[in-house]
Design a protein around this motif. Sequence first.
Motif, short mmCIF file in Angstrom:
data_model
loop_
_atom_site.label_atom_id
_atom_site.label_comp_id
_atom_site.label_asym_id
_atom_site.label_seq_id
_atom_site.Cartn_x
_atom_site.Cartn_y
_atom_site.Cartn_z
N LEU A 92 6.05 0.97 2.43
CA LEU A 92 5.52 1.57 3.55
C LEU A 92 4.52 1.15 3.54
CD1 LEU A 92 7.57 4.98 3.88
CD2 LEU A 92 8.40 2.44 4.86
N GLY A 93 4.15 0.88 2.72
CA GLY A 93 1.87 0.58 2.41
C GLY A 93 1.21 2.39 2.58
N ILE A 94 1.77 3.56 2.51
CA ILE A 94 1.07 4.51 2.45
C ILE A 94 0.09 4.98 1.09
CG2 ILE A 94 0.84 6.76 2.88
CD1 ILE A 94 2.29 5.32 5.11
N GLN A 95 -1.24 4.68 1.54
CA GLN A 95 -1.71 4.79 0.18
C GLN A 95 -2.44 6.10 -0.11
OE1 GLN A 95 -3.16 2.05 -1.77
NE2 GLN A 95 -1.94 0.65 -0.40
N PRO A 96 -2.77 6.48 -1.76
CA PRO A 96 -2.87 7.47 -2.78
C PRO A 96 -3.30 8.57 -1.28
CG PRO A 96 -2.05 5.92 -4.02
CD PRO A 96 -2.46 5.70 -2.93
N PHE A 97 -5.02 8.23 -0.77
CA PHE A 97 -6.25 8.48 -0.39
C PHE A 97 -5.77 8.71 1.44
CE2 PHE A 97 -7.46 8.22 -4.61
CZ PHE A 97 -7.64 9.95 -4.76
#
Length: 688
Positions: free
Chosen positions: A101-106
């Motif tokens: 989904l491309g959700i980055q850690p920050f």
Amino acid sequence: MKGQVRVRIPEALTSPVEHAVRMLVRDLEAVLGTAPELVAGGQQAAELHIRYANEQDDIPQRPEAFGFRFPSDGTSLRMDIVGRDELGLVYGILEFSRKALGIQPFWFWADQAIAARSEIDIPCENYDAPAPKVRYRGWFVNDEVCLIGWKEPYPPSREVWEPVFEALLRCGGNMVIPGTDLPRDGIHYKLAAEMGLWVTHHHAEPLGAEMFLRAFPGRKPSYHEEPELFESLWREAIEEQKEMKVVWVLSFRGQGDKPFWIDDPSFDTPEKRGAMISKVIRKQYDMIASAVDNPVYCAALYGEISELYKGGYVDLPDDVIKVWADNGYGRMVSRRHGNLNLRVPALPAERDGGKHGVYYHVTFHDLQASNHLTMFPGPAAFLKQEIESAFAARADEYLLVNCGNIRPHVYQLDIIRELWSAGHIDADQHLSEFVSGYYGAHHAELEELYRSYSEAAIPYGPNADDLAGDEYYHHPARKIIGHWLQGKGDQPLERLFWAVGDVPFQEQVKGFEERLGQGMRKWEAWLQRCDEVVAAKLGTDDARRAADHLRFHGALHLSGCEGFYWLCRAYGEYREERYPQAFVFASESLWCYRKGLDVLRDAEHGKWDRFYRADWLTNIESTVYNVDTLRRFLRMHGDSPDFFLWYKEYLMPETEKYIYLENTHRNPLSDDELAIRLKRHFQETGAI
């Protein structure tokens, strides 16, 4: 996958997995526009299964292991997120969110723009997550005044803590000290455990116990004299936490995070001190062992305990993780105490057996030159060198990172994420991936800004880690003002020896002025390059993000650097008894420091409203107040008592000076207006 995804979840959801599923639901809805359908158990078809591993999965036999599997019924494939245990499932869910989904850690802290898609493509290849380099890895949410001041409830509520712990889990972290000396009825420890994290403790609060003087006000905090009272607090802490996952901190320091012998001066030799620390740690160790199955212990070799341990005066049980600390500026050497900076190496020697770990700062508060509001001033290559060297010295069982208020430090925290996961980092490749993960365009130019940020930092000493953070412009400046206004200019200010040496006060001030003058030029140039990208090239979302995570830092440096520089210039004029000029330069200082407050306010948009209102540590507002006090003091030198004399001498037309009537010309100018007009006059006449 597209549209409404059906997700099968375990029938019995533990709290950590339930939190992770909630994150997944939010992420899928953000990307695909539709919330997934959750089904539990049964035989209903689902595109995505979340489940615990069985023997056929061949998931590695280690804690927190996870993988992706793609079983087929002959006509269709599905994706299984498979975890060895509950944290394995949590990490598997969040890794799916990152990869698919491309959700980055920050994403929360960096305001990532989540790209909507009509479908997501997933390569159907089995995957096993590699084992992290570090077994216990996490954050110490320390000096967290922005988190405290951001929202009204105190101690901070679930609303504040959930994004912190979520980001840590998305970084693959599994351990946290949730805050510093917060009220014990707060949600922080409970929520950390609820989300699956191991909790651990500040070295000044062994076992997470109540501070002695809070529990027993008025009693002498001496274990030698009051062992039963200390042990009652430890027993209570063990009872409160024995059902949680805890990395138990064994330690013995004095009240208020200082050596215990300051309160108990009878311990006047290294032998006595080391023997007492060893005795207390053994007692804590035994108390935990009698109440907790398979406990995990660590001892912070910080400050005086490190020195005593290296001297052979402290004896630790063999299975205690020995935690070594950097100096607050990223170098693995002993920290500076006032002006004493021995820089003793702080890593295990060859002869040191057992397991070792590291406590590391990407942000620090020491009332000297540390970075608190701004990014770590050193380059990524420096972080790489220090952490990889620590791993090479076998300090790889534990890594606790002082993460401060999260938002200003996401780049460096992401570097640490890569290091504690893989054990090494290609700094250039990581920067490229970081920038492309959070920004939509102009990646090469943004990478150059992140890379050159450290090149603009002021080197105030001979060591690679002697780089000025934001506190350099404020704490020394306020000390100078206090020394000056107390009339002590005839003697050096001892509290500044670390920065400018044991020289006369005017030379100390001049030493700062010279460094600040160089720093102004470098920060001006960096900020100009930043503005050429942020203002001229980036789209709205990227420009806002770059303003918050790049320009913000350079602007705080420049405003502080300029403010401190003009303060030093004001002192030079004052010594020459050029009081109006000193007043003008103090006004310049004030105006520059006020720009720092404007920078904070500009960054408080949307959900970040009031995020920096509790800037109590760098405390730009306090510096503004101090400089304003100084400016008022300077106006007393020649413009008092009517505060009209400088106007008459320098600004009143010559034709008016000898004929004006006092009853119509005695409304004194404000400090700002007078300073603006005097500045113009002195520039025109060459007096400054």
